[in-house]
Write a protein that holds these residues in place. Structure first.
Motif, PDB file in Angstrom:
ATOM      1  N   GLN A  59      38.511 -40.883  -8.038  1.00  0.00           N
ATOM      2  CA  GLN A  59      39.109 -41.567  -6.889  1.00  0.00           C
ATOM      3  C   GLN A  59      40.061 -40.680  -6.106  1.00  0.00           C
ATOM      4  O   GLN A  59      40.181 -40.831  -4.877  1.00  0.00           O
ATOM      5  N   GLU A  60      40.749 -39.756  -6.780  1.00  0.00           N
ATOM      6  CA  GLU A  60      41.727 -38.906  -6.108  1.00  0.00           C
ATOM      7  C   GLU A  60      41.084 -38.074  -5.000  1.00  0.00           C
ATOM      8  O   GLU A  60      41.712 -37.765  -3.983  1.00  0.00           O
ATOM      9  N   SER A 103      38.618 -44.833  -3.311  1.00  0.00           N
ATOM     10  CA  SER A 103      38.790 -45.847  -4.344  1.00  0.00           C
ATOM     11  C   SER A 103      37.798 -46.997  -4.262  1.00  0.00           C
ATOM     12  O   SER A 103      37.912 -47.960  -5.018  1.00  0.00           O
ATOM     13  N   ASP A 112      42.145 -37.884 -15.454  1.00  0.00           N
ATOM     14  CA  ASP A 112      41.787 -38.517 -14.180  1.00  0.00           C
ATOM     15  C   ASP A 112      40.739 -39.614 -14.334  1.00  0.00           C
ATOM     16  O   ASP A 112      40.210 -40.106 -13.341  1.00  0.00           O
ATOM     17  N   LYS A 113      40.444 -40.017 -15.560  1.00  0.00           N
ATOM     18  CA  LYS A 113      39.435 -41.048 -15.793  1.00  0.00           C
ATOM     19  C   LYS A 113      40.077 -42.429 -15.962  1.00  0.00           C
ATOM     20  O   LYS A 113      41.251 -42.549 -16.304  1.00  0.00           O
ATOM     21  N   ASP A 114      39.277 -43.455 -15.743  1.00  0.00           N
ATOM     22  CA  ASP A 114      39.752 -44.835 -15.865  1.00  0.00           C
ATOM     23  C   ASP A 114      39.708 -45.242 -17.340  1.00  0.00           C
ATOM     24  O   ASP A 114      38.821 -45.969 -17.783  1.00  0.00           O
ATOM     25  N   ASN A 150      33.003 -42.622 -17.539  1.00  0.00           N
ATOM     26  CA  ASN A 150      33.492 -43.559 -16.528  1.00  0.00           C
ATOM     27  C   ASN A 150      32.919 -44.933 -16.849  1.00  0.00           C
ATOM     28  O   ASN A 150      31.972 -45.067 -17.642  1.00  0.00           O
ATOM     29  N   PRO A 151      33.469 -45.991 -16.270  1.00  0.00           N
ATOM     30  CA  PRO A 151      33.028 -47.345 -16.648  1.00  0.00           C
ATOM     31  C   PRO A 151      31.537 -47.594 -16.469  1.00  0.00           C
ATOM     32  O   PRO A 151      30.920 -48.269 -17.293  1.00  0.00           O
ATOM     33  N   ILE A 160      32.713 -46.094  -9.282  1.00  0.00           N
ATOM     34  CA  ILE A 160      34.074 -45.597  -9.108  1.00  0.00           C
ATOM     35  C   ILE A 160      34.357 -44.470 -10.097  1.00  0.00           C
ATOM     36  O   ILE A 160      34.292 -44.657 -11.307  1.00  0.00           O
ATOM     37  N   ASP A 161      34.669 -43.292  -9.581  1.00  0.00           N
ATOM     38  CA  ASP A 161      35.056 -42.137 -10.380  1.00  0.00           C
ATOM     39  C   ASP A 161      35.641 -41.098  -9.429  1.00  0.00           C
ATOM     40  O   ASP A 161      35.317 -41.078  -8.240  1.00  0.00           O
ATOM     41  N   VAL A 215      41.638 -47.142 -19.193  1.00  0.00           N
ATOM     42  CA  VAL A 215      41.837 -48.559 -19.520  1.00  0.00           C
ATOM     43  C   VAL A 215      40.531 -49.331 -19.402  1.00  0.00           C
ATOM     44  O   VAL A 215      40.175 -50.140 -20.266  1.00  0.00           O
ATOM     45  N   ALA A 216      39.769 -49.072 -18.327  1.00  0.00           N
ATOM     46  CA  ALA A 216      38.491 -49.764 -18.151  1.00  0.00           C
ATOM     47  C   ALA A 216      37.500 -49.388 -19.248  1.00  0.00           C
ATOM     48  O   ALA A 216      36.749 -50.238 -19.740  1.00  0.00           O
TER      49      ALA A 216
END
Length: 423
Positions: free
Chosen positions: A168-169, A173, A336-338, A307-308, A165-166, A340-341
Motif C-alpha cells: 500500500q505504501e 490502499s 510492510d505486510k498486513d 498477503n491476505p 491489497i499489498d 493482522v489480517a
C-alpha cells in the motif's frame, strides 16, 4: 572487472542506492539505452503483473513453451535459494559467470547513475536475453507495474493475474488505485489478459484509453472442471481433457487458463498444440507454492503466501485437506505486510504458532508477531524464535506422526526452511 564473484556484486549493489525500493523508469532506461544490447530483445515479450500468481504464471509459460519447442528467457523475483533463479533460460537458472559479465557491462554503462539492487538485476536479465535471443521473453513485474523497472520494455502481450491489497505504501490502499498501477504495463493496441477474478474498473478504463484488446477470465474465455480433467474454451477453440496443473490450489486453473488464452493470442508467432499444453501442465514444478513434503509421518506445507489474498488460498487448502493430528505453524513476515489480517485468517487453522524473526532490515521480530497475535481470540499457544532455523527445529521436535507444519509468510521464511527439509 569490479568483482569476480556474484555474491560480492550483490553485496555492493545493496548499498549503491540508499533506497531499497525507488520506483521510476528514468535510471533504468538511461542505462538500457547506453548498453550495446539496447533494443535488441528479440522474440515475443510477455509482461506479467499481479498481486499473486505471477511466479506460477511464468512457470506455466516455461513448461508449456518448452514442450512446444520454444526457447524462453524468464526474469522473476524474489528468489528462494539462489539469486540465479531470477534469470532463467529454458527454465534453468543461468550460471554465476553469465550474471557477473552482465553486471560488469551494466556497471560500465551506468556512469554515476545509482541503480537499485532490483534495477541491476532487471538490466542484467535484459542484457542476457538480448544476447541469447530466446523465442519468448517472460518479464515478471517486481512491484506494481507502471513504474517498475521491467516496464522499460514494450511487451507484445500483458497479463494481470490478480489484484488485491499489498504494498500500500507504494501502490495505494484500494483495489482501483492498485489496478491502475498494474495496468501501466499495457501498451497501445497490444492485447492483454486478466486471469484473476473481480477485475477493478480502473483496469478496463486504462485498456480503453490505449485501445488494448482486453480478454477477461469468465467473459472472453472460460474453463470447467470435468471429473479428473478440465476444459478450456475460447471464442474459436476448445481444449478438452486437460490434466490439472502440477501445482496445488484451485486458483492455479485461473493461472493456467490465462496462459492458454495468452498463447492463443500469440499463436501466429508461437504455435502451441494440445499435446504441448498437456505435457507442460504435467511437468511444471515450482517450489514454495503450497508445496507438500512428508518427513517421519509429519506433513510439511511450504507456501510463500505473504498477503491476505494468498493466505486465504492457503487457508482454503488446509480446510479442504485435514490431517488427523495438530497443525503447527512457522511464521516469519516483513514489516510492510498486513500481519493482522494474515493472523486473523489463519488463527482458527493453527493449534500452535512458532514465530520467527526474519534476518533482514525489513523483517519483523518474532516478539512483534507474538504481540499482534496475543491480542486475538483463540491464538493461545505460541513460541518466539530468533530465526527461521530455530523455529523450524522447534516445530520439527514438537510435531508427531499425523501432525502438519505450515511454513509461510515470506519468501525469506520458506527460502530458509526449504534446505532444512530436503536433506
Amino acid at each position: 572487472m569490479r568483482y569476480t564473484r556474484l555474491e560480492d556484486w550483490l553485496s555492493w549493489q545493496e548499498g549503491l542506492n540508499p533506497k531499497t525500493i525507488d520506483l521510476g523508469l528514468k535510471r533504468t532506461m538511461q542505462v538500457w539505452r547506453r548498453l550495446a544490447s539496447a533494443g535488441l530483445v528479440s522474440g515475443a515479450v510477455i509482461s506479467i503483473a499481479g498481486t499473486n500468481g505471477k511466479g506460477s504464471t511464468v512457470a506455466l509459460f516455461e513448461a508449456i513453451l518448452k514442450q512446444a519447442g520454444c526457447r524462453t528467457g524468464s526474469y522473476t523475483s524474489p528468489h528462494l535459494l539462489r539469486y540465479n533463479e531470477r534469470i532463467r533460460l529454458d527454465g534453468e537458472p543461468v550460471p554465476d559467470q553469465v550474471i557477473v559479465d552482465a553486471f560488469q557491462a551494466i556497471d560500465d554503462a551506468r556512469g554515476d547513475i545509482p541503480l537499485t539492487y532490483f534495477e541491476f538485476g532487471t538490466l542484467a536479465a535484459l542484457h542476457i536475453f538480448a544476447r541469447e535471443k530466446p523465442d519468448v521473453v517472460l518479464l515478471e513485474v517486481g512491484l506494481g507495474g507502471r513504474l517498475d523497472a521491467v516496464n522499460i520494455i514494450d511487451a507484445d502481450l500483458a497479463i494481470i493475474t490478480s489484484i488485491d491489497i499489498d504494498h500500500q505504501e507504494w501502490l495505494g490502499s484500494d483495489r482501483e488505485t492498485i489496478g491502475r498501477e498494474k495496468a501501466g504495463i499495457f501498451r497501445q493496441g497490444k492485447p492483454a489478459v486478466f486471469s484473476g477474478r473481480d477485475m477493478p474498473a480502473s483496469v478496463a478504463d486504462h485498456a480503453a484509453k490505449l485501445q488494448v484488446p482486453l480478454y477477461l477470465n469468465g467473459r472472453d474465455y472460460h474453463y470447467e472442471k470435468i471429473g479428473e480433467s478440465w476444459c478450456w474454451r475460447g471464442s474459436d477453440r476448445v481444449v478438452s481433457g486437460l490434466p490439472f496443473p502440477n501445482l496445488r490450489g484451485g486458483h492455479q486453473l485461473d493461472n493456467a487458463s490465462g496462459v492458454i488464452m495468452a498463447l492463443e493470442l500469440l499463436t501466429g508467432n508461437i504455435p502451441v498444440n494440445k499435446a504441448a499444453i498437456e505435457a507442460g501442465l504435467k511437468a511444471i514444478n515450482l517450489a514454495g507454492r503450497q508445496q507438500i513434503m512428508e518427513k517421519q509421518g509429519v506433513q510439511w506445507v511450504l507456501d510463500v503466501a505473504h498477503n491476505p489474498h494468498a493466505v486465504a488460498a492457503l487457508k482454503n487448502r488446509l480446510q479442504d485437506t485435514p490431517v488427523p493430528g495438530r497443525t503447527l505453524a512457522v511464521l516469519g513476515m516483513l514489516k510492510d505486510k498486513d500481519v493482522v489480517a494474515v493472523l486473523d485468517l489463519m488463527r482458527n487453522q493453527i493449534d500452535k504458532w512458532h514465530f520467527a524473526t526474519i534476518d533482514d532490515s525489513r523483517g519483523l521480530s518474532a516478539e512483534s508477531l507474538a504481540a499482534m497475535a496475543g491480542k486475538m481470540p483463540s491464538v493461545l499457544m505460541m513460541e518466539n524464535h530468533a530465526n527461521v532455523k530455530q523455529a523450524v527445529d522447534a516445530a520439527a521436535a514438537e510435531a508427531k506422526s499425523g501432525d502438519r507444519v505450515v511454513v509461510f509468510g515470506s519468501f525469506f521464511t520458506v527460502g530458509e526452511a526449504l534446505p532444512m527439509l530436503v536433506v
